[in-house]
Design an enzyme around this catalytic site. Structure first.
Site, mmCIF file in Angstrom:
data_model
loop_
_atom_site.group_PDB
_atom_site.id
_atom_site.type_symbol
_atom_site.label_atom_id
_atom_site.label_comp_id
_atom_site.label_asym_id
_atom_site.label_seq_id
_atom_site.Cartn_x
_atom_site.Cartn_y
_atom_site.Cartn_z
ATOM 1 N N GLU A 399 -35.408 23.685 -24.272
ATOM 2 C CA GLU A 399 -35.234 22.363 -24.866
ATOM 3 C C GLU A 399 -36.077 21.287 -24.194
ATOM 4 O OE1 GLU A 399 -31.846 24.829 -26.178
ATOM 5 O OE2 GLU A 399 -32.822 24.495 -24.230
ATOM 6 N N HIS A 466 -20.098 24.522 -27.934
ATOM 7 C CA HIS A 466 -20.682 24.402 -29.270
ATOM 8 C C HIS A 466 -19.967 23.338 -30.105
ATOM 9 C CE1 HIS A 466 -21.935 28.430 -27.971
ATOM 10 N NE2 HIS A 466 -22.938 28.325 -28.830
#
Length: 660
Positions: A399, A466
């Site tokens: 990322e 998540h």
């Protein structure tokens, strides 16, 4: 030290000498000024000048270079005036950052130099993005990025090299191995014999050279640049050199063994090259003296002029305005007679991306599995078929590098949309967002044209990694814009506005709405104003201020309790947020609940509550209440998740407010 002139003319050799001499004289002047107390700090590159000068001479003037804080020779070789450099170092208005940053923490598009931030490693990924932009435009260019041996220990080093290798980007990664990271010797930085050995692990070429030999340096980098322009691929170059001064002057060099300093003093790049030219008859002592006199005069003149330049005057309005690049203020209406079919939340976002790709030929989408697979939620399905995998790019799992590459794309004239597979994973790119994207325009006036799509929120039993609502990680960071739509129409219009905006935008999409929520969405291109709230309901008893999933929790509760007459305000954007709409909604009812899915402590509701208390106190008939999720991580089990979420507390909070 052996110098091989090859086919270089005497004049070329002399030009190299002058380029090498000038930053050394600047360095020596800085040390004098430091002792005189006229400057406060200096990071010396004495003994390393051949790397910066030779590498810069080897690159085309229109190719980007990303230097470090000891690479004065990059800036002087690209002919930045001494006055402008000194103004930058002294924090004057005539510097590149108008007094907002120091040293070499700046960029200049005029000279194709992009300066570092203090975190060192992140600039490597910017080079990836810059090189990618050149490839997409069909330009035969190479990009040169510097790093130190210490920064090779950072994860950003690994990520940037890995991305460059996977994508065959024409980037020269140049390591200045100068022996020490502040006081930490190389033996405590890495365990491999040579840093260049790491190249093989990425499937790229690796070359180790004498960093103090300007001719070897120039010839090596020049040959690589010529090759990469025709056959794009990354290369790792390790330049062996030594830092003869302290990390910065105040730290000194007592930790360095004296014999080591003596060994490297013998290898001084300027002295050795000067001796070679004198022995070859290319240079005379008289020429050396004449050059030094002229350069001393130029340096002193520039420095003294900079000292006379004005100091910045504090102007809060200007400072606030300069956090963001100018953006279009007027939204674009949908096409006349546009149909408004019902679309799922997910489809509205997909349509916005497709239209944006057609609208902006320089737009690049990046993310894990977004090409053929269509992303974890299939939002980008089919886009690679329409626009190709060069513009709809699968990325490695890194990322930080991909956010950094997005900034590099922006610097080199492109737009970028980065998809986080889950908003939770953005933590791995946090530094690039809050220190690079957010601060770039304020620091040196360069846009950061990057949108980060953030599938967020709970409700799917996905657990602590998540399901987080992490918008508050970013709402306090000046320079970022934060968008959080609740309906398909806003999702499309605000995403198109975010992509058109030259500022970094974090675009939160509640993944529980993707497939379960549908609504009317105008066809064609249109934008909505970022920072504009929408009133969803009008009532007189109390006001609910919320965003994202909170809007739907509020609607569901109010529908189930028709006896309640509430004003419902959907913020849509959290940075900037619609203070005027909030104030009016408070005035209309005098009672306020702020609802959000994020945890209670330091959630964005705290900021709204504090603002209301400060600016709307006289309008209130009751304390401002916050309804938020528990101050725990998000559990996976459905029963525990339901208990965690703010929706489970909404009824009790409304009763509490109405009873006051």
């Amino acid at each position: 030290m052996y110098f091989d002139r090859k086919d270089k003319s005497d004049q070329t050799l002399l030009d190299f000498y002058q380029r090498l001499l000038f930053p050394r004289l600047v360095e020596e002047k800085m040390l004098i000024l430091l002792r005189q107390g006229r400057i406060g700090k200096w990071f010396s590159g004495i003994g390393q000048e051949a790397i910066a000068v030779g590498a810069t001479l080897a690159m085309d003037s229109q190719e980007y270079i990303l230097p470090m804080h000891r690479n004065l020779g990059v800036f002087t070789t690209r002919d930045i005036s001494m006055r402008r450099l000194m103004a930058q170092w002294q924090g004057k208005t005539t510097g590149f950052t108008k007094g907002r940053d120091r040293s070499f923490h700046f960029g200049t598009q005029e000279h194709h130099i992009i300066g570092m931030i203090s975190h060192l490693g992140p600039q490597l990924a910017l080079a990836d993005g810059i090189a990618l932009a050149d490839l997409l435009k069909g330009k035969k260019k190479a990009t040169l990025v510097f790093t130190g041996e210490g920064a090779t220990s950072e994860g950003d080093f690994h990520e940037a090299l890995n991305v460059a290798a996977v994508w065959n980007l024409p980037v020269i990664f140049l390591i200045e191995n100068n022996g020490y990271g502040l006081s930490t010797p190389v033996a405590e930085q890495y365990h491999c014999k040579n840093l260049v050995d790491k190249a093989a692990g990425y499937g790229m070429k690796g070359i180790q050279i004498d960093g103090n030999n300007i001719l070897e340096l120039y010839d090596t980098i020049n040959a690589l640049a010529v090759s990469l322009r025709e056959n794009p691929e990354p290369v790792l170059v390790e330049c062996m050199t030594f830092r003869m001064r302290g990390h910065e002057e105040a730290s000194g060099t007592k930790y360095v063994p004296a014999d080591l300093l003596e060994q490297w003093a013998i290898k001084d790049p300027l002295n050795n090259y000067e001796r070679y030219l004198l022995e070859e008859g290319v240079l005379t002592e008289q020429q050396v003296t004449k050059m030094k006199v002229a350069m001393h005069a130029e340096i002193t003149s520039g420095i003294e002029q900079a000292f006379l330049d004005p100091e910045p005057k504090a102007d809060p309005d200007r400072e606030l305005a300069d956090m963001y690049a100018p953006a279009l203020s007027q939204p674009v209406a949908p096409p006349q007679n546009a149909l408004t079919p019902n679309l799922r939340f997910l489809d509205a976002i997909s349509e916005a991306l497709r239209i944006a790709m057609e609208q902006h030929s320089n737009l690049v989408l990046m993310g894990q599995d977004i090409a053929g697979y269509g992303g974890a939620f299939k939002i980008t399905a089919g886009l690679s078929d329409s626009f190709g995998t060069a513009r709809v790019r699968n990325t490695p799992i890194c990322e930080s590098a991909i956010v950094g590459a997005g900034l590099g794309l922006s610097i080199n004239g492109c737009k970028a949309v980065v998809e986080m597979q889950f908003a939770d994973f953005v933590s791995c790119g946090f530094n690039q967002i809050v220190n690079n994207l957010a601060k770039t325009h304020y620091r040196w006036g360069e846009k950061a044209d990057v949108v980060i799509r953030m599938p967020t929120g709970a409700g799917t039993g996905a657990g602590p990694f998540h399901s987080q609502s992490n918008e508050a990680w970013f709402t306090k960071t000046p320079g970022l814009k934060i968008v959080y739509p609740a309906f398909p129409q806003e999702a499309k219009g605000l995403l198109l506005a975010a992509i058109a905006d030259p500022n970094p935008v974090l675009f939160f999409e509640h993944k529980s709405l993707y497939r379960r929520l549908s609504g009317p969405v105008p066809e064609g291109y249109y934008t909505l104003e970022i920072g504009k709230a929408i009133r969803r309901r009008n009532g007189t008893q109390f006001t609910l201020i919320t965003y994202g999933m909170g809007v739907h929790w509020a609607i569901d509760y109010l529908d189930a309790h028709p006896e309640l007459q509430a004003t419902l305000l959907d913020l849509c954007s959290l940075q900037p947020w619609d203070k005027a709409a909030v104030k009016q909604a408070v005035a209309d009812t005098g009672r306020v609940i702020i609802l959000h899915e994020d945890t209670l402590s330091s959630g964005f509701g705290a900021e709204i509550s504090a603002w209301i208390a400060e600016h709307c106190f006289e309008l209130l008939d009751a304390p401002v209440l916050r309804c938020a999720s528990l101050d725990t991580a998000i559990p996976m089990n459905k029963n525990l998740e339901h208990q965690f979420l703010a929706a489970s507390q909404l009824g009790q909070k409304i009763e509490q407010l109405m009873a006051y």
